[in-house]
Structure formats: structure tokens, C-alpha cells
Scaffold this active site. Structure first.
Site, PDB file in Angstrom:
ATOM      1  N   TYR A  85      18.429   6.061   6.841  1.00 27.92           N
ATOM      2  CA  TYR A  85      17.818   5.580   5.541  1.00 27.92           C
ATOM      3  C   TYR A  85      19.009   5.151   4.541  1.00 27.92           C
ATOM      4  O   TYR A  85      19.042   3.758   3.919  1.00 27.92           O
ATOM      5  CB  TYR A  85      16.797   6.464   4.952  1.00 27.92           C
ATOM      6  CG  TYR A  85      16.470   6.097   3.447  1.00 27.92           C
ATOM      7  CD1 TYR A  85      16.696   6.596   2.513  1.00 27.92           C
ATOM      8  CD2 TYR A  85      15.213   4.971   3.715  1.00 27.92           C
ATOM      9  CE1 TYR A  85      15.784   6.309   1.010  1.00 27.92           C
ATOM     10  CE2 TYR A  85      14.702   4.678   2.590  1.00 27.92           C
ATOM     11  CZ  TYR A  85      14.976   5.360   1.080  1.00 27.92           C
ATOM     12  OH  TYR A  85      14.109   5.012   0.064  1.00 27.92           O
ATOM     13  N   LEU A  90       0.800  -1.226   0.086  1.00 25.16           N
ATOM     14  CA  LEU A  90       0.101   0.225   0.202  1.00 25.16           C
ATOM     15  C   LEU A  90       0.904   1.305  -0.069  1.00 25.16           C
ATOM     16  O   LEU A  90       0.458   2.365   0.053  1.00 25.16           O
ATOM     17  CB  LEU A  90      -0.804   0.092   1.094  1.00 25.16           C
ATOM     18  CG  LEU A  90      -2.050  -0.683   1.055  1.00 25.16           C
ATOM     19  CD1 LEU A  90      -3.142  -0.794   2.379  1.00 25.16           C
ATOM     20  CD2 LEU A  90      -2.778  -1.089  -0.218  1.00 25.16           C
ATOM     21  N   GLY A  91       2.185   1.180  -0.007  1.00 20.62           N
ATOM     22  CA  GLY A  91       2.958   2.158  -0.284  1.00 20.62           C
ATOM     23  C   GLY A  91       3.072   2.944  -1.678  1.00 20.62           C
ATOM     24  O   GLY A  91       2.317   2.324  -2.568  1.00 20.62           O
ATOM     25  N   GLN A  92       3.915   3.951  -1.681  1.00 17.56           N
ATOM     26  CA  GLN A  92       3.790   4.706  -3.061  1.00 17.56           C
ATOM     27  C   GLN A  92       4.051   3.811  -4.229  1.00 17.56           C
ATOM     28  O   GLN A  92       3.256   3.796  -5.312  1.00 17.56           O
ATOM     29  CB  GLN A  92       4.707   6.159  -3.009  1.00 17.56           C
ATOM     30  CG  GLN A  92       4.553   6.881  -4.326  1.00 17.56           C
ATOM     31  CD  GLN A  92       5.752   7.722  -4.189  1.00 17.56           C
ATOM     32  OE1 GLN A  92       6.835   7.687  -3.869  1.00 17.56           O
ATOM     33  NE2 GLN A  92       5.585   8.663  -5.514  1.00 17.56           N
TER      34      GLN A  92
HETATM   35  C1  VAH Z   1      12.812   9.441  -0.102  1.00 19.71           C
HETATM   36  N1  VAH Z   1      11.445   8.849  -1.992  1.00 19.71           N
HETATM   37  O1  VAH Z   1      12.764  10.507  -0.288  1.00 19.71           O
HETATM   38  C2  VAH Z   1      12.508   8.382  -1.077  1.00 19.71           C
HETATM   39  C3  VAH Z   1      13.773   8.091  -2.151  1.00 19.71           C
HETATM   40  C4  VAH Z   1      15.824   9.000  -3.225  1.00 19.71           C
HETATM   41  C5  VAH Z   1      14.560   9.278  -2.605  1.00 19.71           C
HETATM   42  O2  VAH Z   1      14.594   7.410  -1.457  1.00 19.71           O
HETATM   43  O3  VAH Z   1      13.369   8.954   0.891  1.00 19.71           O
END
Ligand code: VAH
Length: 315
Positions: A141, A10-12
């Protein structure tokens, strides 16, 4: 016969990937899953399960129940949200990935694992960033993305696990809102352009980032998983991009359709520092050479399609 499991469905990206996979392979061949029970027509039109990907037993139960042969692991905490809770980002992005790889190893599934331009850091070459170069990301991340790339390579080298992946740029789409990303401005701006004819951007006007329209991202993912393994020199984390854009360039593009659109700026220091640590533009020649990658959507084509669809969605 392929039987596919999509996590984070359900993610983008997960939403549109699930829809396309069901179109390509048949609804009943694609089990879509999300971490919690949620009423959703995409989930309900075919087999669906609730899965917390850090729960090994639950993962194995679902893979056994449906005799899964391929997993698209889309469940992840994105950059900005990850920076506000780094420990949760590590748990979801790394322990979740570890359980996916262990399950795939035990049940001989192939896996698609998304990485990101976030896997690069301030010491990576900024322009035309190569496929193979230094990677010292400075966001949690990004740390989970580069660690994930290396873990997937390990499972391929040690166990022969067919693990493949892409370094997605910012993905722009209209069906499902993104959540907690640094590139989300490039989605929000279209909504606000229609609703308010103005947008207050949280990144500086000259912040250059790679972007791609969702149809290209979905097609690239499936094309990679269908690629002839004999041609693949790299396995994971192929650089892919369609355009390199700045907020100012995107605002100009929108103004071709909404001349009265006004762009304002109110910089978010956290997301600005994340964006500043990422490349300005990627070199995606390895993907072109090894599995014939080629985007279809230019910025002009994307903006027209986004505005046409959002006008209907927001009517
Ligand atoms: C984010 N949409 O903004 C993701 C992606 C390159 C960006 O990894 O964290």
C-alpha cells in the site's frame, strides 16, 4: 462550471466526500461512481455510474458523457487488505491511478489523488515527520502511495496536469465503516464501546499514529482543490494531521463518556508491523503555509460527536 467525478464513492472517505461535494457544488454537478452496482441512497440521489478505474474506455466514456472537469480519485485498496493481496493492490492502486491520470490528461481535468502517512517507511524521521524527507515504505500500500505521489508530480511537470493530493492520516468516522485499514481500530473501538463496553485492540497500546476526524479530512480535500495554484510550492501529498494518538490514549478519552469501558489487546502482527513502519507524528506546516490548513476537531470533540451519532445509528 465544475463537473466532478468521484471514484470509490462508497468507501469510508468517498461517501462523505461525495455528500459534501454535492452540498457545495450541487447534486447534479457531482457524478459518484463505484466499482460495482449497489443500491445506495447516496448514489441514487444524483448522477451515478459503475466504473472500474483500471478500464480506460469506461473511464473516458463517463468523463465524456458528463463533461467532467475535476476528478476525486478515492478508489484504493488499503494497507492491511493490500498486504494480504499485494498484486491486486498494485493493480487497483497503480493501474487505476495511471488510467485516471491519462484520462485527466486527455480531457484536461484537475485531479485529487489521496496519499497517506503510509507513504513513509521505517527510515523516515518518526517524529514531526517533514513534508520532504526519505520515503521507503515497506507495505505494498505504501509503495503504491509513494509511487502515486511521484507519478502525479510527473504528470504536473510533463503535461501541466493540475494534480493535487493529501497524505491522509487515519480517518475516523461513523457514517461508513472503513475496510482493510491498519487504523480501523480507531473506528471499531467506538462501535464496541457502545455495543459491548469493551474492545479488543489489534495494535499495541502505545502505537502512536496520526489521526483526523472525517469532517476535517473532507474539508481539507476540498480546500486544497480550491486553493490558489500560485501559492502551491508542493502539489501532491501534503502532510495533514489533527492529532497523534495511541490506543491507550483513545481508550482513556472514551472512558470520560463510558467509565465502565474496558480495553483489551490481541495484537495482529501484520497490522502491528505496518503501523510500526509509519510515523508517530507528522509536520503539516507546508499545508498550513501554502493553503491555510487548520483542523477543527480535537480528540475530545471527535469522541463526543462519534458517540452521539453512533448511539443514534446503533439504536
Ligand atoms: C489504512 N486508513 O489504515 C488507511 C490509511 C494511514 C492509514 O492509509 O490503510
Amino acid at each position: 462550471m465544475k463537473r466532478i467525478l468521484v471514484t470509490g464513492a462508497l468507501g469510508q472517505i468517498g461517501t462523505e466526500l461525495s455528500l459534501e461535494l454535492r452540498k457545495v457544488y450541487g447534486t447534479d454537478s457531482v457524478v459518484v461512481s463505484y466499482i460495482r452496482e449497489r443500491a445506495n441512497e447516496i448514489l441514487e440521489e444524483g448522477p451515478h455510474e459503475t466504473i472500474d478505474t483500471t478500464d480506460a474506455n469506461r473511464l473516458k466514456e463517463v468523463v465524456k458523457k458528463y463533461n467532467i472537469t475535476q476528478i476525486y480519485h478515492m478508489a484504493s485498496i488499503l494497507s492491511a487488505k493490500g498486504e494480504s493481496n499485494p498484486q491486486m493492490a498494485w493493480d487497483v492502486n497503480m493501474n487505476g491511478l495511471y488510467q485516471i491520470l491519462e484520462t485527466a490528461r486527455e480531457f484536461h481535468c484537475s485531479v485529487f489523488i489521496p496519499s497517506s502517512i503510509a507513504a513513509f517507511g521505517p527510515s523516515s524521521p518518526k517524529d514531526n515527520t517533514p513534508q520532504d524527507t526519505i520515503q521507503r515504505p515497506t507495505s505494498m500500500y505504501g509503495v503504491t502511495k509513494v509511487a502515486g505521489e511521484i507519478l502525479c508530480d510527473y504528470y504536473y511537470l510533463k503535461y501541466g496536469l493540475d494534480a493535487r493530493g493529501l497524505r491522509y492520516p487515519g480517518i475516523i468516522s461513523w457514517k461508513t465503516l472503513p475496510g482493510g485499514g491498519t487504523t480501523d481500530y480507531a473506528v471499531d473501538i467506538y462501535y464496541q464501546a457502545i455495543l459491548k463496553k469493551e474492545y479488543t485492540c489489534f495494535l499495541k497500546e502505545d502505537t502512536s499514529l496520526d489521526m483526523m476526524y472525517m469532517p476535517d479530512a473532507v474539508n481539507a480535500s476540498i480546500k486544497l482543490m480550491e486553493a490558489d495554484p500560485a501559492r502551491l510550492i508542493h502539489r501532491n501529498a501534503f502532510n495533514v494531521t489533527a492529532m497523534s494518538m495511541t490506543p491507550a490514549k483513545l481508550a482513556e478519552n472514551i472512558k470520560k463518556h463510558i467509565p465502565e469501558f474496558v480495553m483489551k489487546y490481541d495484537i495482529d502482527p501484520v497490522r502491528q508491523s505496518i503501523a510500526d513502519s509509519w510515523p508517530n507524528s507528522l509536520n503539516d506546516s507546508a499545508a498550513q503555509k501554502e493553503w491555510d490548513w487548520k483542523p477543527e476537531f480535537t480528540m475530545d470533540m471527535m469522541t463526543k460527536d462519534m458517540l452521539d451519532n453512533l448511539r443514534k445509528k446503533l439504536a
